[in-house]
Scaffold this motif. Structure first.
Motif, short mmCIF file in Angstrom:
data_model
loop_
_atom_site.label_atom_id
_atom_site.label_comp_id
_atom_site.label_asym_id
_atom_site.label_seq_id
_atom_site.Cartn_x
_atom_site.Cartn_y
_atom_site.Cartn_z
N LYS A 13 0.86 -1.18 0.00
CA LYS A 13 0.00 0.00 0.00
C LYS A 13 0.90 1.23 0.00
O LYS A 13 1.82 1.33 0.81
CB LYS A 13 -0.89 0.02 1.24
N LYS A 14 0.61 2.18 -0.91
CA LYS A 14 1.38 3.42 -0.98
C LYS A 14 0.51 4.57 -0.50
O LYS A 14 -0.62 4.75 -0.97
CB LYS A 14 1.87 3.68 -2.40
N LEU A 15 1.06 5.33 0.46
CA LEU A 15 0.34 6.46 1.03
C LEU A 15 1.18 7.72 0.93
O LEU A 15 2.41 7.68 1.11
CB LEU A 15 0.00 6.19 2.51
N ALA A 16 0.50 8.84 0.64
CA ALA A 16 1.20 10.13 0.62
C ALA A 16 1.72 10.45 2.02
O ALA A 16 1.05 10.17 3.02
CB ALA A 16 0.26 11.23 0.14
N ALA A 17 2.93 11.02 2.10
CA ALA A 17 3.57 11.24 3.39
C ALA A 17 4.13 12.65 3.50
O ALA A 17 4.49 13.27 2.50
CB ALA A 17 4.69 10.22 3.61
N TYR A 18 4.17 13.12 4.74
CA TYR A 18 4.79 14.41 5.07
C TYR A 18 5.98 14.11 5.98
O TYR A 18 5.84 13.43 7.01
CB TYR A 18 3.78 15.31 5.79
N GLN A 19 7.14 14.61 5.60
CA GLN A 19 8.35 14.38 6.38
C GLN A 19 8.55 15.55 7.35
O GLN A 19 8.65 16.69 6.92
CB GLN A 19 9.57 14.26 5.47
N VAL A 20 8.59 15.26 8.65
CA VAL A 20 8.78 16.32 9.64
C VAL A 20 10.19 16.89 9.50
O VAL A 20 11.12 16.20 9.04
CB VAL A 20 8.56 15.79 11.07
N PRO A 21 10.40 18.13 9.87
CA PRO A 21 11.75 18.72 9.77
C PRO A 21 12.73 18.02 10.69
O PRO A 21 12.35 17.37 11.67
CB PRO A 21 11.53 20.18 10.19
N ASP A 22 14.01 18.15 10.38
CA ASP A 22 15.05 17.58 11.24
C ASP A 22 14.96 18.19 12.63
O ASP A 22 14.74 19.40 12.78
CB ASP A 22 16.44 17.85 10.65
N GLY A 23 15.14 17.37 13.64
CA GLY A 23 15.09 17.85 15.01
C GLY A 23 13.76 17.63 15.70
O GLY A 23 13.66 17.75 16.93
N VAL A 24 12.71 17.26 14.95
CA VAL A 24 11.41 16.97 15.56
C VAL A 24 11.45 15.53 16.06
O VAL A 24 11.67 14.59 15.30
CB VAL A 24 10.27 17.17 14.56
N GLN A 25 11.25 15.36 17.36
CA GLN A 25 11.35 14.06 18.01
C GLN A 25 10.06 13.27 17.79
O GLN A 25 8.96 13.76 18.05
CB GLN A 25 11.59 14.25 19.51
N GLY A 26 10.20 12.04 17.30
CA GLY A 26 9.04 11.18 17.07
C GLY A 26 8.77 10.21 18.19
O GLY A 26 7.80 9.46 18.14
N TRP A 27 9.64 10.17 19.21
CA TRP A 27 9.47 9.32 20.39
C TRP A 27 9.23 7.86 20.03
O TRP A 27 8.34 7.20 20.56
CB TRP A 27 8.32 9.84 21.25
N GLY A 28 10.08 7.37 19.10
CA GLY A 28 10.02 5.96 18.75
C GLY A 28 9.00 5.62 17.70
O GLY A 28 8.94 4.46 17.27
N LEU A 29 8.18 6.55 17.27
CA LEU A 29 7.21 6.29 16.23
C LEU A 29 7.85 6.45 14.87
O LEU A 29 8.62 7.39 14.64
CB LEU A 29 6.02 7.25 16.34
N ALA A 30 7.53 5.54 13.95
CA ALA A 30 7.97 5.71 12.57
C ALA A 30 7.05 6.65 11.82
O ALA A 30 7.47 7.38 10.93
CB ALA A 30 8.02 4.36 11.87
N GLY A 31 5.77 6.65 12.20
CA GLY A 31 4.83 7.53 11.52
C GLY A 31 3.44 7.43 12.14
O GLY A 31 3.14 6.51 12.90
N ILE A 32 2.59 8.42 11.80
CA ILE A 32 1.21 8.46 12.28
C ILE A 32 0.29 8.51 11.07
O ILE A 32 0.48 9.32 10.16
CB ILE A 32 0.97 9.69 13.18
N ILE A 33 -0.72 7.64 11.06
CA ILE A 33 -1.72 7.59 10.00
C ILE A 33 -3.07 7.94 10.64
O ILE A 33 -3.43 7.37 11.67
CB ILE A 33 -1.79 6.21 9.34
N SER A 34 -3.81 8.85 10.03
CA SER A 34 -5.12 9.20 10.58
C SER A 34 -6.10 8.06 10.32
O SER A 34 -5.94 7.28 9.36
CB SER A 34 -5.64 10.48 9.93
N PRO A 35 -7.13 7.87 11.17
CA PRO A 35 -8.12 6.80 10.95
C PRO A 35 -8.78 6.88 9.59
O PRO A 35 -9.01 5.85 8.94
CB PRO A 35 -9.12 7.03 12.09
N ALA A 36 -9.10 8.11 9.12
CA ALA A 36 -9.75 8.25 7.82
C ALA A 36 -8.84 7.78 6.70
O ALA A 36 -9.28 7.11 5.75
CB ALA A 36 -10.15 9.72 7.60
N THR A 37 -7.54 8.10 6.78
CA THR A 37 -6.59 7.67 5.75
C THR A 37 -6.46 6.15 5.74
O THR A 37 -6.37 5.53 4.67
CB THR A 37 -5.22 8.31 6.01
#
Length: 955
Positions: free
Chosen positions: A735-759
């Motif tokens: 499955k391919k999903l459009a993605a937004y890359q956060v700027p360098d220095g933004v801490q994700g706290w171990g998460l690789a990414g967040i997908i909204s329920p609607a997406t």
């Protein structure tokens, strides 16, 4: 020879009568020598009793069986093992083919006609009066003769029916259950009656229940599997008793024959009489490396123990030596009479040395006897503390004799200097009570100065040019001994400050300087104790500062998470309600996970019909240092060191090292904008991306150049693993999903990414509830945490709760303990010196009373005498203790820097090493101010303000 014997016999009789005459001083010295002997002898008996013989070990592991057979999980492939069975390898070369894996058939290894007893062990959550408790379930017919010795019945009886169990005493204490109670396991409706209790001799703190084979583990596993929950991992071994007892036992040839059938063996006969190394096939393999143990303690531990014993002897000699010196001065008239009646210096030395021999022998006997008796009396407490029963109460006479001789030697060493000093006095000076005036030795301070310089140079070289902490420690110890030798001269320097002090402290300081033979050893003893404590405290404080700087929070401070891995999300709703009910939740962000397979599939579920998902890294974004090669070689080897260093800084090779213990297998979660708020992610672009249906990506390599993230849905995990092992593309829907890359220095706290329920719904991704992240209005206290843990135990299995509390140091108790220890040693040494000073200066105190000094002068003088000794020792010890800790930290910094450079050469980019040096000012302040003050006040309080006036001596 006869004259020598008679002279020493007379000397011993005189010393014995003198020790009995001055019981207080004798008891003081005896206690100082006997206490370490008591401790060492008690430790020796404890260690020897706790050290099991080979036969005792086999009784606890094999019971009465001849062997224990187990499956090495190599799919039945022939193996080669060590004689004790602790290490084994499959036979064959597997460099270019898959390593054997899977269950084998242990029954192929059963000897003909042998008796076989099944022993299975699994782990499950058991219901208690408080909730749930993780415990072991052991299925073993414990009443069988082969099981004799494996466990010890305590109360009731062992199970004889399928609905009966027995439990360890520790489990009953922890669970609140008792013999006669009903026991149930989570996920199983059946109940079992506890008919007895037992203990495991090698693990008294085990939470274990015993059932008959097939009575509990199998039905529990079936029930959990039916409910879609993670089953019970069971480890089964087989106890084997040979036919007619097997005269030779399970021999080494039988072991090798059983190994050829893919079965591992632990044989009683082989362990008791192991074969020669040449007869062990495993040892002949060129790829096998044997590791030999240095013994139960190891070389480093033996060196540490030898150092501790040496320092203990030094402490005793430093503290006991002045006592013998004062005793010799108190008996100078008696020694003078010996000289007047024809005795020479040899006889005087013999009498004083005999005092050390008498008290040392008495201390040896007293300490050894009390050590044995104390160990015997405290045996149940020691066994509970260690968590295992003694094999036998073992006393080794030769070892105890050596420990006792240590006390005798210590007593003699402590009496050497007083003996030499007493023998140098003239008969006239001894009879008249005149001490004479001797110039201070200039040789000892000079030697001390040289030793300090040499030790400091060794420690400095060790910290700057090597990575061996032992060199720094050796240099520091040598420098400390040099400071001890310098102590008399340093005491003299302290005496120059007396001109600015009031009467009582000035008298105390001048008395200490005038009687350096009494003061210097006490100051040196305090110095040694404080230096060791300050060194360890400084090192511990520096290490804690380094840990604090290197601590990586898993979540923002005060944020919590609770995740449920089992049951396909069935219990997540109840978990969220428990968090909301028990904690003052401010914001709660619920998250789901991507589900591949049945709705009942748990996270990381390997059951049939359950899959997993992963993020597909684009080929262009793969790090060249980690990409798989067709021949299986290390890809980093084809690059030079400079190229590896350069690639290590490449964005493709920088990975997210934060531990993902709270999320899905890929690090992707299904959540909304609340999750950004809880995690403190204030990037406006991330919120807009979620609203626009994009994945918020926290790891740059996973986003393709077209701005998408590819997610592979793997339904056949076995096929995927085989393809990955063969270097082929892993099968699965992408499955391919459009993605937004956060700027360098933004801490994700171990998460690789967040997908909204609607997406997720739009992309056709199945989801299952996972858990929640949350913030609270106020910090979570202990009561709230306990209440929540109890509710989680009652509502869900596998609920992982974490509340980020930041770095919590563990060395505060260590620092406090060291401060108390140093304080006690300081007060004790200063008190001993003060007591000796009072005994030695009784005439001066009576003179003060005779000339009209108020009674409080005696009390204040005693207090200041104690305080002066404590203050001098603490000041010198603090200065001497900080230096070795600094040296050790510098040595560690060199090692860390070398490891860092080596990692850079290999292409890794670890964090820059940070080895801080922190001085524990609170500990030093306590030692420098409170300890001398406390010692002075204590000495003043226990000193009588009035002394008895002496009658005139007869002419």
């Amino acid at each position: 020879m006869t004259n020598w014997f008679h002279s020493w016999r007379a000397a011993v009789r005189i010393a014995r009568r003198d020790a009995w005459r001055f019981k207080g001083r004798s008891f003081l010295v005896l206690a100082m020598i006997a206490l370490p002997i008591l401790g060492v002898s008690a430790l020796d008996v404890t260690l020897r009793s706790a050290e099991l013989s080979t036969t005792e070990k086999l009784s606890r592991s094999l019971g009465a069986a001849d062997a224990r057979l187990s499956d090495p999980e190599y799919g039945g492939v022939a193996i080669e093992q060590k004689p004790d069975g602790e290490d084994y390898r499959p036979v064959g070369d597997y460099d270019n083919k898959p390593y054997p894996d899977g269950p084998g058939d242990v029954s192929k290894g059963f000897p003909a006609g042998a008796t076989v007893l099944t022993d299975s062990l699994g782990t499950a959550k058991l219901r208690t009066t408080h909730g749930l408790l993780q415990g072991e379930i052991r299925e073993l017919k414990a009443t069988d003769p082969l099981a004799a010795g494996l466990l010890t019945p305590v109360e009731g009886r062992l199970p004889q029916k399928a609905d009966e169990v027995a439990a360890t005493t520790h489990f009953l204490e922890a669970s609140g259950l008792e013999v006669g109670s009903a026991l149930a396991a989570r996920g199983l409706d059946r109940e079992y009656r506890i008919v007895g209790s037992y203990e495991l001799p090698g693990d008294l703190k085990a939470n274990q229940v015993n059932a008959l084979p097939g009575a509990l583990l199998k039905p529990l596993g079936e029930a959990l599997d039916k409910a879609g929950m993670t089953g019970v991992d069971t480890d089964t071994t087989y106890l084997v008793g040979l036919k007619d007892g097997g005269a030779a036992g399970f021999t080494w040839n039988m072991v090798k024959e059983t190994n050829a059938k893919g079965v591992r063996v632990e044989s009683r006969a082989v362990i008791l009489d192991p074969p020669a190394d040449a007869d062990v096939p495993l040892y002949q393999r060129p790829d096998y490396q044997r590791w030999e143990s240095d013994g139960p303690l190891g070389k480093e531990m033996l060196a540490i123990l030898a150092t501790i014993v040496g320092l203990a002897m030094l402490e005793i000699c430093l503290l006991a030596g002045p006592a013998f010196a004062v005793g010799a001065r108190r008996s100078r008239r008696q020694l003078g009479l010996v000289g007047a009646n024809g005795g020479d210096r040899r006889h005087i030395r013999a009498i004083v040395l005999a005092g050390g021999l008498v008290i040392g022998t008495a201390a040896a006997v007293t300490g050894t006897v009390l050590g044995i008796g104390l160990t015997r009396a405290l045996q149940p407490v020691l066994e509970e503390t260690m968590g295992k029963r003694f094999g036998a109460f073992e006393i080794r006479p030769l070892e105890l004799l050596g420990i006792a001789l240590l006390a005798v030697v210590t007593g003699l060493l402590a009496a050497i200097v007083p003996a030499v000093t007493a023998s140098r006095q003239t008969v006239l000076a001894s009879l008249t009570g005149r001490r004479g005036v001797r110039a201070a030795s200039r040789v000892l301070p000079a030697i001390g100065l040289v030793v300090v310089a040499a030790g400091a140079a060794i420690a400095l070289a060790g910290s700057l040019y090597t990575t061996q902490p032992t060199i720094v420690a050796a240099g520091s110890a040598l420098a400390e001994l040099g400071v001890v030798a310098l102590t008399p001269a340093l005491v003299g320097l302290f005496g120059r400050t007396g001109r600015w002090l009031p009467l009582s402290p000035r008298l105390a300081l001048r008395d200490s300087v005038r009687n350096r033979g009494r003061t210097a050893p006490a100051v040196a003893a305090v110095l040694a104790a404080v230096a060791g404590s300050v060194a360890v405290a400084t090192y511990a404080a520096s290490d804690e500062a380094g840990q604090r700087a290197g601590y990586e929070a898993k979540l923002p401070y005060g944020v919590g998470s609770v995740m449920v891995r089992e049951g396909g999300g069935r219990d997540v709703s109840a978990v969220r309600d428990a968090v909301q009910r028990d904690l003052s939740v401010a914001v709660r962000a619920d998250v789901d996970r991507i589900l591949v397979g049945r709705e009942s599939c748990a996270l990381w579920d390997s059951k049939e019909g359950c899959g997993r998902h992963e993020i597909v890294i684009p080929k262009a974004n793969e790090c060249p240092l980690y990409v798989d090669t067709p021949d299986g070689s290390d890809p980093a080897e084809k690059f030079t060191v400079a190229e590896r260093r350069k690639l290590g800084q490449d964005w493709r090779c920088k990975t997210n090292d934060t531990e993902r213990v709270f999320t899905s297998e890929s690090g992707l979660v299904i959540g909304d904008a609340k999750l950004l708020t809880v995690l403190g992610i204030k990037d406006p672009g991330a919120a807009r991306a979620l609203a626009d249906g994009k994945v918020v990506s926290f790891e740059k390599p996973q986003r393709d150049k077209d701005g998408t993230i590819a997610i592979r849905l793997i339904t056949d995990q076995e096929a995927a693993d085989n393809a990955q092992a063969a270097g082929k593309e892993v099968p699965g829907e992408i499955k391919k999903l459009a993605a937004y890359q956060v700027p360098d220095g933004v801490q994700g706290w171990g998460l690789a990414g967040i997908i909204s329920p609607a997406t997720a719904r739009t992309a056709g991704l199945a989801t299952a509830p996972l858990g929640s992240f949350f913030t609270t209005d106020k910090p979570v206290d202990s009561e709230q945490r306990q209440r929540l843990d109890g509710d989680l135990d009652r509502t869900a299995a596998g609920a992982d709760l974490h509340i980020e509390e930041g770095f919590v140091g563990e060395s505060n108790i260590v620092l406090l303990s060291l401060t108390i220890f140093a304080g006690l040693i300081t007060i004790g040494a200063a008190g001993i010196a003060t007591g000796l000073a009072q005994a030695d200066a009784e005439a001066d105190l009576k003179t003060l009373a005779a000339v009209g000094a108020p009674p409080r002068v005696r009390r204040t003088l005693s207090g200041f005498q104690c305080g002066v000794v404590a203050a001098m020792g603490v000041v010198l010890g603090s200065a001497a203790g900080v230096l070795p800790a600094i040296g050790l930290r510098l040595s560690e910094a060199r090692q860390a820097t070398a490891d860092y450079e080596k990692s850079l050469d290999q292409g890794f980019v670890p964090d820059v090493p940070h080895i801080p040096i922190t001085v524990p000012w609170e500990t030093l302040g306590t030692l420098l101010i409170l300890v001398p003050l406390g010692a002075a006040l204590l000495a003043a309080l226990v000193t009588r303000s009035r002394g008895a006036l002496a009658r005139r001596e007869a002419a």
